[in-house]
Design an enzyme around this catalytic site. Structure first.
Site, short mmCIF file in Angstrom:
data_model
loop_
_atom_site.label_atom_id
_atom_site.label_comp_id
_atom_site.label_asym_id
_atom_site.label_seq_id
_atom_site.Cartn_x
_atom_site.Cartn_y
_atom_site.Cartn_z
N LYS A 240 0.84 -1.21 0.00
CA LYS A 240 0.00 0.00 0.00
C LYS A 240 0.88 1.26 0.00
O LYS A 240 0.59 2.22 -0.71
CB LYS A 240 -0.96 -0.03 1.20
CG LYS A 240 -2.05 -1.10 1.04
CD LYS A 240 -2.87 -1.36 2.30
CE LYS A 240 -3.81 -2.54 2.06
NZ LYS A 240 -4.64 -2.89 3.23
N ASP B 120 -11.03 2.34 3.48
CA ASP B 120 -11.24 0.90 3.30
C ASP B 120 -12.71 0.59 3.02
O ASP B 120 -13.04 -0.51 2.56
CB ASP B 120 -10.85 0.15 4.59
CG ASP B 120 -9.52 -0.58 4.48
OD1 ASP B 120 -9.12 -0.93 3.35
OD2 ASP B 120 -8.89 -0.81 5.53
N GLN C 125 -4.82 -1.86 9.44
CA GLN C 125 -4.64 -3.16 8.82
C GLN C 125 -5.20 -4.25 9.74
O GLN C 125 -4.88 -4.29 10.93
CB GLN C 125 -3.15 -3.39 8.51
CG GLN C 125 -2.89 -4.62 7.67
CD GLN C 125 -3.49 -4.56 6.26
OE1 GLN C 125 -3.63 -3.49 5.67
NE2 GLN C 125 -3.86 -5.70 5.72
N1 GUN Z 1 -6.76 -7.25 5.94
C1 GUN Z 1 -7.02 -8.00 4.86
N2 GUN Z 1 -7.54 -7.24 3.87
C2 GUN Z 1 -7.60 -5.99 4.36
C3 GUN Z 1 -8.03 -4.74 3.81
O1 GUN Z 1 -8.49 -4.64 2.67
N3 GUN Z 1 -7.92 -3.68 4.63
C4 GUN Z 1 -7.46 -3.78 5.89
N4 GUN Z 1 -7.43 -2.67 6.62
N5 GUN Z 1 -7.06 -4.89 6.43
C5 GUN Z 1 -7.13 -6.00 5.67
#
Ligand code: GUN
Length: 291
Positions: free
Chosen positions: A52, A119, A96
């Site tokens: 990211k 998200d 996350q």
């Molecule tokens: N863990 C697995 N996929 C995601 C996601 O798309 N966003 C976040 N914040 N955590 C995750």
């Protein structure tokens, strides 16, 4: 059979975003700023967050990574979230997942200001998505819609079968596919662990979205010839031949299913890169303001 190349499509979209950001900066505005909170040292989470941050660089965004030990209390984490909610320099942020067991993920998700929830996990954004209002769309479902769109895959009047009912993929993708929109306008069936006749339902599908987290679940005898298959699975399977010690395994028995399909996504290189791209799109939207 055509492979839906998520890596290539995501690179194209990121280049488009970078161009827009370059213009923004040339016009004297500040670039979008994404913050990410990472708690603990989970290997998968470390990799995702690093991707990211790298995507932010590719798009010309500013990014801030805030790391905390897995001993952080829920109260302390809530206070860090409040700081980000109140910081006008941050357009959007993510926490996350997964979080350590002593922290309530739902409480944390609901503490995020929905206007910064890039998200798309906050109930306000989930609700807005489900009734077709503008908002932050959950990244994986939005990435799948973009992939269908970029490859001009017809969806109107098609039967889409979603395997899995998670809050971050199954439910929102079912919702997006049924919206009166293009891509969309599908007749949607959602199958899950309590569905007795999954094979018969899948055989009726024009589009299958496999999002169960069960490696190789979708077999060739469950797929109608000419179907479009989207594989959301990313299970880490031990593999001593790899430097990392594992390989990513999708929910689709790719080698046997692919020859029957009109379109299919690979794992890796299909939905995964599109997901990160959607996060970048949401962050750009946050910067421009959508509410
Ligand atoms: N863990 C697995 N996929 C995601 C996601 O798309 N966003 C976040 N914040 N955590 C995750």
């Amino acid at each position: 059979m055509q492979i839906l190349d998520g890596k290539h499509t995501a690179a194209q979209i990121k280049a488009e975003i970078a161009k827009e950001v370059e213009q923004m900066v040339a016009d004297g505005q500040r670039p979008p700023h994404l913050a990410a909170i990472l708690v603990g040292n989970d290997g998968g989470s470390e990799t995702y967050v690093a991707s990211k941050v790298k995507a932010c660089e590719a798009c010309g965004f500013k990014s801030s990574l805030l790391r905390f030990p897995d001993t952080i209390s829920e109260k302390e984490l809530l206070s860090e979230i409040k700081k980000l909610n109140d910081n006008p320099d941050i357009d959007g942020f993510i926490i996350q997942l997964p979080l350590p067991a002593h922290i309530d993920e739902q409480k944390i998700t609901e503490a995020i200001d929905f206007r910064k929830d890039v998200d798309g996990f906050h109930p306000v954004n989930v609700g807005r998505l489900s009734i077709g209002l503008p908002g932050f769309r959950s990244a994986t479902p939005a990435g799948i819609i973009d992939l269908l769109d970029r490859y001009h895959i017809p969806t109107k009047g098609k039967h889409a079968v979603v395997l899995g009912r998670s809050n971050i993929v199954g439910k929102p993708i079912a919702n997006l596919l049924m919206q009166k929109a293009e891509p969309g306008n599908c007749t949607v069936t959602v199958c899950h662990s309590a569905t007795p006749n999954i094979k018969e339902i899948c055989l009726q599908a024009d589009i299958i979205i496999a999002a169960l987290g069960h490696p190789g679940f979708l077999k060739a005898d469950m797929v109608k010839p000419g179907a479009t298959v989207i594989d959301v699975g990313t299970t880490r399977v031990p593999d001593t031949s790899r430097k990392s010690g594992f390989r990513l395994c999708g929910d689709v028995d790719f080698d046997n299913v692919a020859p029957k399909c009109e379109f299919i996504t690979p794992v890796p290189g299909g939905v995964g890169p599109m997901t990160i791209c959607s996060l970048m799109k949401n962050t750009l939207l946050a910067r421009k303001g959508i509410f």
